[in-house]
Design an enzyme around this catalytic site. Structure first.
Site, short mmCIF file in Angstrom:
data_model
loop_
_atom_site.label_atom_id
_atom_site.label_comp_id
_atom_site.label_asym_id
_atom_site.label_seq_id
_atom_site.Cartn_x
_atom_site.Cartn_y
_atom_site.Cartn_z
N CYS A 145 2.53 0.20 -1.11
CA CYS A 145 1.86 -0.28 0.32
C CYS A 145 1.46 -1.58 0.30
O CYS A 145 1.84 -2.49 1.21
CB CYS A 145 1.00 0.77 0.72
SG CYS A 145 1.54 2.44 0.78
N ASP A 146 0.57 -2.06 -0.46
CA ASP A 146 0.11 -3.41 -0.69
C ASP A 146 1.31 -4.50 -1.05
O ASP A 146 1.50 -5.24 -0.13
CB ASP A 146 -0.85 -3.49 -1.92
CG ASP A 146 -1.38 -4.82 -2.21
OD1 ASP A 146 -2.55 -5.16 -1.77
OD2 ASP A 146 -0.68 -5.68 -2.60
#
Length: 169
Positions: A64-65
């Protein structure tokens, strides 16, 4: 509310999505989520712009980062007529901290933690985890869905090229 068992997996384990399957050609449903200052934000506020809706399980995970940082880089090239919204169940405080640490300024992070409005409306709420599945929707300026990408395995990144091509069409 409709349930779709096995619609996505996490490390191979099947998970159930709650809500309808959104399709290309559908009118983009409105939803409400909170920004980093706890203010409500609705999709309808961006009428007349192309909107990339990127849902992720949590900004505090590696994939997600990477995904949100990538969309932040791409947003700089797309111009002011394109808005990128990344939506997760992370609390607004955590999203604000993450954005500051990551230097993310072009993506607007929204929290769906309060009532899962986005998750249920777009059919990406994971029943077993109360997190959002990894998915990307592109909403055209006229409010019609022009691209849908539900990432089957949560630990994988979306197809960025397909999303960016849909934005440019």
């Amino acid at each position: 509310m409709a349930e779709r068992p096995g619609a996505v997996t996490m490390k191979g384990t099947p998970l159930t999505l709650v809500g309808p399957a959104i399709s290309v050609g559908d009118a983009a449903p409105d939803f409400e989520a909170l920004n980093n200052d706890l203010q409500p934000v609705r999709l309808s506020q961006f009428k007349g712009k192309t909107v990339i809706l990127s849902s992720v399980p949590s900004l505090d995970t590696p994939v997600c980062d990477m995904e949100t940082r990538r969309f932040n880089q791409e947003a700089e090239k797309l111009g002011d007529d394109v808005v990128v919204l990344t939506i997760s169940m992370d609390l607004p405080f955590a999203q604000k901290r993450w954005c500051g640490a990551a230097g993310v300024t072009r993506v607007l992070t929204l929290s769906d933690h309060r009532d899962a409005s986005f998750g249920q409306t777009y059919g990406v709420l994971i029943k077993e985890l109360r997190l959002l599945a990894r998915a990307v929707f592109v909403v055209a300026k006229d409010g019609i869905i022009k691209h849908v990408q539900l990432v089957k395995e949560l630990t994988q990144e979306p197809d960025y090229a397909a999303v960016l091509n849909a934005v440019k069409l």
